[in-house]
Design a protein around this motif. Sequence first.
Motif, mmCIF file in Angstrom:
data_model
loop_
_atom_site.group_PDB
_atom_site.id
_atom_site.type_symbol
_atom_site.label_atom_id
_atom_site.label_comp_id
_atom_site.label_asym_id
_atom_site.label_seq_id
_atom_site.Cartn_x
_atom_site.Cartn_y
_atom_site.Cartn_z
ATOM 1 N N MET A 1 0.827 -1.215 0.000
ATOM 2 C CA MET A 1 0.000 0.000 0.000
ATOM 3 C C MET A 1 0.855 1.257 0.000
ATOM 4 N N VAL A 2 1.914 1.293 0.793
ATOM 5 C CA VAL A 2 2.728 2.506 0.871
ATOM 6 C C VAL A 2 3.525 2.705 -0.411
ATOM 7 N N LEU A 3 3.830 1.617 -1.124
ATOM 8 C CA LEU A 3 4.543 1.749 -2.388
ATOM 9 C C LEU A 3 3.679 2.383 -3.472
ATOM 10 N N GLU A 4 2.354 2.376 -3.269
ATOM 11 C CA GLU A 4 1.459 3.021 -4.224
ATOM 12 C C GLU A 4 1.563 4.543 -4.162
ATOM 13 N N MET A 5 2.158 5.065 -3.104
ATOM 14 C CA MET A 5 2.332 6.516 -2.964
ATOM 15 C C MET A 5 3.618 6.925 -3.676
ATOM 16 N N LYS A 6 3.493 7.297 -4.932
ATOM 17 C CA LYS A 6 4.647 7.641 -5.752
ATOM 18 C C LYS A 6 5.225 8.993 -5.340
ATOM 19 N N VAL A 7 6.544 9.076 -5.369
ATOM 20 C CA VAL A 7 7.220 10.327 -5.030
ATOM 21 C C VAL A 7 6.996 11.339 -6.149
ATOM 22 N N PRO A 8 6.553 12.562 -5.828
ATOM 23 C CA PRO A 8 6.315 13.568 -6.873
ATOM 24 C C PRO A 8 7.620 14.061 -7.484
ATOM 25 N N HIS A 9 7.558 14.548 -8.718
ATOM 26 C CA HIS A 9 8.759 15.025 -9.406
ATOM 27 C C HIS A 9 9.146 16.428 -8.963
ATOM 28 N N GLY A 10 8.170 17.243 -8.581
ATOM 29 C CA GLY A 10 8.477 18.595 -8.161
ATOM 30 C C GLY A 10 9.067 18.664 -6.769
ATOM 31 N N LEU B 1 -1.390 14.413 -4.309
ATOM 32 C CA LEU B 1 -1.268 13.131 -3.607
ATOM 33 C C LEU B 1 -2.216 12.995 -2.429
ATOM 34 N N TRP B 2 -2.964 14.057 -2.080
ATOM 35 C CA TRP B 2 -3.758 13.978 -0.856
ATOM 36 C C TRP B 2 -4.822 12.884 -0.892
ATOM 37 N N PRO B 3 -5.515 12.621 -2.039
ATOM 38 C CA PRO B 3 -6.478 11.507 -2.026
ATOM 39 C C PRO B 3 -5.794 10.149 -1.822
ATOM 40 N N VAL B 4 -4.612 10.003 -2.418
ATOM 41 C CA VAL B 4 -3.866 8.749 -2.252
ATOM 42 C C VAL B 4 -3.453 8.568 -0.795
ATOM 43 N N PHE B 5 -2.994 9.665 -0.179
ATOM 44 C CA PHE B 5 -2.584 9.579 1.222
ATOM 45 C C PHE B 5 -3.764 9.286 2.137
ATOM 46 N N LEU B 6 -4.899 9.946 1.906
ATOM 47 C CA LEU B 6 -6.071 9.722 2.758
ATOM 48 C C LEU B 6 -6.577 8.285 2.635
ATOM 49 N N SER B 7 -6.615 7.762 1.417
ATOM 50 C CA SER B 7 -7.063 6.383 1.243
ATOM 51 C C SER B 7 -6.079 5.415 1.891
ATOM 52 N N TYR B 8 -4.774 5.721 1.787
ATOM 53 C CA TYR B 8 -3.756 4.886 2.444
ATOM 54 C C TYR B 8 -3.930 4.922 3.965
ATOM 55 N N ALA B 9 -4.131 6.120 4.515
ATOM 56 C CA ALA B 9 -4.269 6.249 5.970
ATOM 57 C C ALA B 9 -5.476 5.458 6.485
ATOM 58 N N LEU B 10 -6.598 5.544 5.752
ATOM 59 C CA LEU B 10 -7.790 4.805 6.180
ATOM 60 C C LEU B 10 -7.544 3.301 6.125
ATOM 61 N N SER B 11 -6.924 2.835 5.042
ATOM 62 C CA SER B 11 -6.662 1.402 4.917
ATOM 63 C C SER B 11 -5.621 0.941 5.928
ATOM 64 N N PHE B 12 -4.639 1.789 6.237
ATOM 65 C CA PHE B 12 -3.644 1.437 7.249
ATOM 66 C C PHE B 12 -4.313 1.212 8.596
#
Length: 205
Positions: A21-30, A39-50
């Motif tokens: 799950m944490v690997l799905e959070m890709k590092v941004p280029h900027g 990335l906030w929706p990805v982080f929120l979904s990760y936090a809930l699933s965690f």
Amino acid sequence: MKTSRLEAFSDGVIAIIITIMVLEMKVPHGAGLSALAPLWPVFLSYALSFVYIGLYWNNHHHMFQLTESINGGVLWANLHLLFWLSLLPFATGWMGENHFERWPTVLYGLNLLCCAIAYYLLQTVIVRHQGPQSQLATALGRDLKGKISPVLYIAGILGAWLVSAWVGLGFFVFVALMWLVPDRRLENRIAALSRRSGRSGTDSV
């Protein structure tokens, strides 16, 4: 059969699920903070699933502290639970990448529902194997939280499908918060057994 290998295997699978799950959070280029905004929706979904994975790991651990032996049925029921838990990274990633759109959120809710049903089946198989007077059966009692959770998941799925994804997410977050409230049934039973075991050891000296 003893429970040690089943617990070790389950712990390993759950650790891998969190890693995926944490690997799905890709590092941004900027390099600026603005690069993190998408990335906030990805982080929120990760936090809930965690949180959900942590809740299942916690309750699984406590349940097997009160499980004296297992059989083939328990092994298969445990694998059934791990199967649905292992799909959470996919459902989590799809929901986060699509910013909580309706169908990804519905699928996420269905995944949570299947996990809850699988856990209840595992619990039932263990109680049936050990008997209605077992330590686990006594500690669980009527298990109201375990029975109401699937109903709330179904409500969340219907809410996400018919009204809004955010309505469904509200139900899913509520169930997580409901289980975050300490449930002392199993812990109290484990503590009572430890005290009883300690007294027995003292008496035998």
